[in-house]
Design an enzyme around this catalytic site. Sequence first.
Site, PDB file in Angstrom:
ATOM      1  N   ASN A  13       0.771  -1.182  -0.042  1.00 52.88           N
ATOM      2  CA  ASN A  13       0.052   0.082   0.065  1.00 52.88           C
ATOM      3  C   ASN A  13       0.970   1.196   0.037  1.00 52.88           C
ATOM      4  O   ASN A  13       1.901   1.337   0.715  1.00 52.88           O
ATOM      5  CB  ASN A  13      -0.990  -0.062   1.012  1.00 52.88           C
ATOM      6  N   GLU A  40       0.530   5.467   0.626  1.00 52.05           N
ATOM      7  CA  GLU A  40      -0.530   6.180   1.057  1.00 52.05           C
ATOM      8  C   GLU A  40      -0.003   7.625   0.687  1.00 52.05           C
ATOM      9  O   GLU A  40       1.086   7.730   0.172  1.00 52.05           O
ATOM     10  CB  GLU A  40      -0.720   6.201   2.306  1.00 52.05           C
ATOM     11  N   CYS A  43      -4.180   0.804  -2.616  1.00 53.41           N
ATOM     12  CA  CYS A  43      -3.989  -0.461  -1.889  1.00 53.41           C
ATOM     13  C   CYS A  43      -2.993  -1.360  -2.478  1.00 53.41           C
ATOM     14  O   CYS A  43      -2.513  -1.148  -3.561  1.00 53.41           O
ATOM     15  CB  CYS A  43      -5.198  -1.442  -1.897  1.00 53.41           C
ATOM     16  N   GLU A  93      -2.994  -4.474  -3.041  1.00 49.48           N
ATOM     17  CA  GLU A  93      -3.426  -5.436  -4.174  1.00 49.48           C
ATOM     18  C   GLU A  93      -3.490  -4.849  -5.683  1.00 49.48           C
ATOM     19  O   GLU A  93      -2.974  -5.558  -6.467  1.00 49.48           O
ATOM     20  CB  GLU A  93      -4.896  -5.861  -3.810  1.00 49.48           C
ATOM     21  N   CYS A 118     -10.554  -4.719  -0.180  1.00 51.84           N
ATOM     22  CA  CYS A 118     -11.651  -3.630  -0.344  1.00 51.84           C
ATOM     23  C   CYS A 118     -12.235  -3.857  -1.517  1.00 51.84           C
ATOM     24  O   CYS A 118     -12.001  -4.665  -2.580  1.00 51.84           O
ATOM     25  CB  CYS A 118     -10.937  -2.300  -0.320  1.00 51.84           C
TER      26      CYS A 118
HETATM   27  N1  THU Z   1      -5.395  -1.353   2.352  1.00 53.76           N
HETATM   28  C1  THU Z   1      -4.739  -2.308   1.402  1.00 53.76           C
HETATM   29  O1  THU Z   1      -3.563  -1.903   0.919  1.00 53.76           O
HETATM   30  N2  THU Z   1      -5.459  -3.321   1.143  1.00 53.76           N
HETATM   31  C2  THU Z   1      -6.649  -3.665   1.415  1.00 53.76           C
HETATM   32  O2  THU Z   1      -7.118  -4.676   1.267  1.00 53.76           O
HETATM   33  C3  THU Z   1      -7.394  -2.780   2.564  1.00 53.76           C
HETATM   34  C4  THU Z   1      -6.759  -1.403   2.870  1.00 53.76           C
HETATM   35  C5  THU Z   1      -4.629  -0.107   2.682  1.00 53.76           C
HETATM   36  C6  THU Z   1      -4.964   0.952   2.333  1.00 53.76           C
HETATM   37  C7  THU Z   1      -4.504   2.245   3.533  1.00 53.76           C
HETATM   38  O3  THU Z   1      -3.062   2.429   3.044  1.00 53.76           O
HETATM   39  C8  THU Z   1      -4.492   1.126   4.686  1.00 53.76           C
HETATM   40  O4  THU Z   1      -4.596   0.076   4.204  1.00 53.76           O
HETATM   41  C9  THU Z   1      -5.535   1.594   5.511  1.00 53.76           C
HETATM   42  O5  THU Z   1      -6.847   1.410   5.239  1.00 53.76           O
END
Ligand code: THU
Length: 157
Positions: free
Chosen positions: A62, A64, A73, A75, A112
């Site tokens: 991930n 940000e 994310c 994935e 998600c």
């Molecule tokens: N996140 C992912 O990378 N994958 C998921 O399946 C759910 C959420 C990340 C997004 C964000 O950087 C952090 O997790 C918190 O939501």
Amino acid sequence: MEKKFLTIPYEEYTSIEELDKKDRSLMTAAIDALKGSYAPYSHYNVGAAVRLADGTVVKGANQENAAFPSGLCAERTALFAAGAQHPGVGVVSLAVVCSQNGRLMPNPGSPCGACRQVMAQYEREAGVPMRILLGSGGPVLAFDGVESLMPLVFSDL
Ligand code: THU
């Protein structure tokens, strides 16, 4: 009117150790991918690894951003990297792990909705059910096909 129910087939393994060699190595790649997580806001680290039809493994984590919706994310980071670097080579499996404060979470994280939608399209392009492995420091859930995670998925076909 007829009331209908959907069932979701999946496998539950007690830990990464119980997986077969191939699945275990993809989970290990996802754990390694955690190194690339950039999560200064949520402090929730997610690593992903995808295996392609030719055996190549592509990692993602991930990412940000101060402008929150601009982040991505793990994935989709992995899937888009695979699509960009290995166009036309199908994705056959995806592993996802998460950690906080340097420790693998006890329970599996779950992709998600936006990631599931993207997974569905890569699966369609590959033409084979995508094996999805969700786990971290505890049990691992395995799904054979995105449909299990996203029934009645949108498709433009
Ligand atoms: N996140 C992912 O990378 N994958 C998921 O399946 C759910 C959420 C990340 C997004 C964000 O950087 C952090 O997790 C918190 O939501």
